[in-house]
Design an enzyme around this catalytic site. Structure first.
Site, mmCIF file in Angstrom:
data_model
loop_
_atom_site.group_PDB
_atom_site.id
_atom_site.type_symbol
_atom_site.label_atom_id
_atom_site.label_comp_id
_atom_site.label_asym_id
_atom_site.label_seq_id
_atom_site.Cartn_x
_atom_site.Cartn_y
_atom_site.Cartn_z
ATOM 1 N N GLU A 1 85.951 71.508 25.882
ATOM 2 C CA GLU A 1 86.483 72.269 24.746
ATOM 3 C C GLU A 1 87.898 71.820 24.409
ATOM 4 O O GLU A 1 88.371 72.009 23.304
ATOM 5 C CB GLU A 1 86.501 73.765 25.084
ATOM 6 C CG GLU A 1 85.118 74.314 25.358
ATOM 7 C CD GLU A 1 85.140 75.761 25.797
ATOM 8 O OE1 GLU A 1 84.658 76.605 25.034
ATOM 9 O OE2 GLU A 1 85.643 76.045 26.892
ATOM 10 N N ASP B 1 85.423 75.232 20.046
ATOM 11 C CA ASP B 1 86.809 75.083 20.502
ATOM 12 C C ASP B 1 87.275 73.634 20.444
ATOM 13 O O ASP B 1 88.426 73.375 20.116
ATOM 14 C CB ASP B 1 86.950 75.628 21.928
ATOM 15 C CG ASP B 1 87.099 77.136 21.913
ATOM 16 O OD1 ASP B 1 87.869 77.639 21.078
ATOM 17 O OD2 ASP B 1 86.420 77.816 22.708
ATOM 18 N N HIS C 1 76.233 96.378 10.208
ATOM 19 C CA HIS C 1 75.091 96.884 10.974
ATOM 20 C C HIS C 1 73.808 96.844 10.181
ATOM 21 O O HIS C 1 72.731 96.575 10.715
ATOM 22 C CB HIS C 1 75.379 98.312 11.433
ATOM 23 C CG HIS C 1 76.360 98.354 12.541
ATOM 24 N ND1 HIS C 1 77.168 99.409 12.812
ATOM 25 C CD2 HIS C 1 76.632 97.410 13.465
ATOM 26 C CE1 HIS C 1 77.921 99.119 13.851
ATOM 27 N NE2 HIS C 1 77.618 97.915 14.260
ATOM 28 N N CYS D 1 76.820 72.833 23.164
ATOM 29 C CA CYS D 1 76.404 74.230 23.070
ATOM 30 C C CYS D 1 77.198 74.993 22.023
ATOM 31 O O CYS D 1 77.078 76.207 21.900
ATOM 32 C CB CYS D 1 76.504 74.927 24.426
ATOM 33 S SG CYS D 1 78.205 74.996 25.039
HETATM 34 C C1 PEP Z 1 82.517 76.604 21.988
HETATM 35 O O1 PEP Z 1 83.742 76.692 22.060
HETATM 36 O O2 PEP Z 1 81.916 75.771 21.256
HETATM 37 C C2 PEP Z 1 81.661 77.500 22.797
HETATM 38 C C3 PEP Z 1 80.365 77.300 22.906
HETATM 39 O O3 PEP Z 1 82.280 78.562 23.375
HETATM 40 P P1 PEP Z 1 82.687 79.887 22.553
HETATM 41 O O4 PEP Z 1 82.199 79.754 21.145
HETATM 42 O O5 PEP Z 1 82.073 81.039 23.256
HETATM 43 O O6 PEP Z 1 84.182 79.853 22.648
HETATM 44 MG MG MG Z 2 84.567 77.957 23.572
#
Ligand code: PEP
Ligand code: MG
Length: 569
Positions: A428, A452, A191, A499
């Protein structure tokens, strides 16, 4: 540690970077006096009264912090304020008093017991509260002893060093006078680190023997974790050079803020990843190109019951109205490392390979349909897209597509306004990349979740620090999958984005842009770094990237061969 400090490494005290920025200046040590407690006549009432005062102070600090726009820090303080009123605190102290312990020891033993109890809980949110209970109980103990716990008063710009700082002490720091701070305890996600970042105060945590060393002057770099006690002129000059480099990067970032980035002639959108309304202000301030990943499951986690359609509608509408660019809402990705207790799912041996993301939806149809309805309704107020996590097969995607069609039909029949909504798939699971040409017949866009995708391609648990070397999104096999997706998408005029966390690594961003990806969604803090990095490149690097990806055997080779070609932002 940052290679910029490699040459002076033997003159540094190792720490963990907690809040970026360089601080150089005189040191003030924060020494916490031990608290004497005399006998407590009516422990339950006396502790309860102190707890109420501490709770009120924390609540006030939380409100001040929220008014200053620092929501994440305010949430920490608000949680502590609620915790201070929990009856288990007076109960457990009085149990220790009954067992014959002296008052101060009774507090410490009760705090250690409650903290260990929380730390042992399977729910990661509750386990993370273990440090809070210790802080809250120390504050109550000090109040009971009549010791003022406000007081970190400094009079000239200084670096603070302390064994530890509580969340409340950190939030109360005067950011105009505190150049930076270092503590012996704490980690990058503690924190104290979160609050220091929200204050913009550079901080290094986990520096052993700090108080014992007792420097009168120090330099610290909160990005790399470098800390130098009583530095030589040479060491000080290295920190000054690092501060200058940071300042010049900041200028570059300010230049590109609000610009549309291009890689060669190709426009590349750089939206932000958000996890809730609290992240919107920062992303808007950085002028992200909308939102590329709204991790909506955070609205569903750490709460006793799921959010209603109405609550979700308000959240999604707020996001939609904050940008003219697209806001990509990911349907909830519960499961894996993100369980929701109220769903009462059976425990699994391998949660990352289990009932997660899209695989949950048919078990909880009201939940997914409610979310789809909320998103469809919000799409009347801005540009919203939906995307589906953890898809492995075309059928799974089509199942959700049908739900969207059905909910739109219902909303139409109820005369509820909806807008156009695009429906994409997250890539993913490697099967989606390998079969991207089939998905391209059905989806409006691809968004690659490299966190993922790397985990499933390399069979390396993303949570396991010891496998971090294997869980590397720059492995040629992962990049090749990304390229396959972009090719399948581009052949059909469908956009492909990334992403996952890799998109905010400048080298990875250049590689993704080189293989045909035209949208990189990153944390708000990295939006302008990635825009500046894209702008700085000569697009001929794309040929070099493709050559390297075709021949490299490892992620290390990719970095070694391409690293020197990437122009720093
Ligand atoms: C990913 O798997 O790259 C993703 C953006 O989803 P998360 O990290 O939320 O699993
Ligand atoms: Mg993911």
């Amino acid at each position: 540690m940052d290679s910029g400090y490699g040459a002076i490494e033997d003159q540094l005290m190792g720490g963990v970077g907690a809040s970026p920025g360089v601080a150089i200046g005189p040191v003030v040590s924060v020494v916490v006096e031990s608290v004497e407690l005399t006998d407590i006549a009516n422990p339950i009432e006396a502790i309860g009264a102190s707890a109420t005062r501490v709770s009120a102070k924390l609540k006030q600090l939380s409100e001040q912090t929220r008014n200053a726009g620092r929501d994440e820090a305010a949430d920490v303080l608000q949680a502590q304020s609620l915790m201070a009123e929990d009856p288990m605190i007076p109960d457990s102290v009085s149990e220790q008093l009954d067992a014959g312990l002296a008052p101060a020891d009774a507090f410490d033993t009760a705090a250690a017991g409650l903290s260990a109890l929380l730390a042992s809980l399977p729910d990661p949110y509750l386990a993370a509260r273990a440090a809070d209970i210790g802080e809250v109980m120390q504050a109550i103990k000090r109040d009971l002893a009549g010791v003022d716990s406000e007081g970190l008063t400094i009079t000239e710009p200084s670096i603070l060093i302390a064994h530890e700082l509580t969340a409340a002490e950190t939030a109360g720091l005067d950011a105009d006078l505190v150049l930076g701070f270092a503590t012996e305890t704490g980690g990058a996600t503690s924190h104290v680190a979160i609050i220091a970042r929200s204050l913009g105060v550079p901080a290094v945590v986990g520096v052993s023997n700090l108080l014992e060393t007792g420097p009168s002057f120090a330099c610290l770099d909160g990005a790399s974790g470098a800390f130098a006690a009583d530095p030589s002129d040479h060491v000080k000059a290295v920190f000054e050079a690092s501060a200058a480099a940071r300042a010049s990067l900041q200028l570059r970032l300010d230049e590109v803020r609000g610009m549309s980035a291009t890689f060669g002639d190709t426009p590349i959108a750089v939206p932000a990843n958000i996890a809730g309304g609290g992240d919107i202000a920062k992303a808007v301030e950085e002028q992200s190109d909308g939102v590329g990943l709204y991790r909506t499951e955070f609205l569903f986690l750490d709460v006793p019951k799921p959010p209603t359609e109405e609550q979700q509608f308000d959240e999604y509408k707020l996001a939609a109205e904050s940008w003219t660019d697209t806001v990509v809402i990911r349907t909830f990705d519960i499961g894996g490392d993100k369980p929701a207790e109220y769903l009462n799912m059976d425990p699994e041996e391998n949660p990352f390979l289990g009932i997660r993301g899209v695989r949950i939806y048919d078990k909880f149809p009201e939940l997914i349909d409610g979310q789809i309805r909320a998103a469809l309704r919000a799409s009347a107020f801005g540009d919203i897209s939906l995307m589906i996590p953890m898809v492995a097969t075309v059928e799974e995607f089509l199942g959700v597509k049908q739900r969207v069609i059905d909910q739109r039909t219902k909303l139409d029949s109820e005369n509820v306004a909806t807008g156009d909504i695009k429906l994409g798939v997250m890539v993913e699971v490697p099967s989606v990349a390998l079969n991207a040409h089939c998905f391209a017949e059905h989806v409006d866009f691809f968004s690659i979740g490299t966190n993922d995708l790397t985990q499933y391609t390399m069979a390396a648990d993303r949570m396991l620090g010891s496998l971090a070397g294997l869980h590397d999104p720059l492995h040629p096999s992962v990049i090749r999958l990304c390229e396959m997706v972009a090719e399948a998408g581009n052949a059909k005029g469908i956009q492909t984005s990334v992403c996952g966390l890799a998109a905010e690594d400048p080298l990875a961003a250049i590689i993704f842009a080189s293989v045909g990806i035209t949208k990189l969604s990153v944390s708000a803090n990295s939006v302008n770094l990635i825009k500046a990095t894209l702008q700085a490149q000569d697009a001929s690097i794309a040929d070099e990237v493709r050559k390297v990806i075709d021949t490299a055997e490892s992620a290390r080779e990719v970095r070694q061969q391409l690293g020197p070609h990437v122009v720093n932002a």
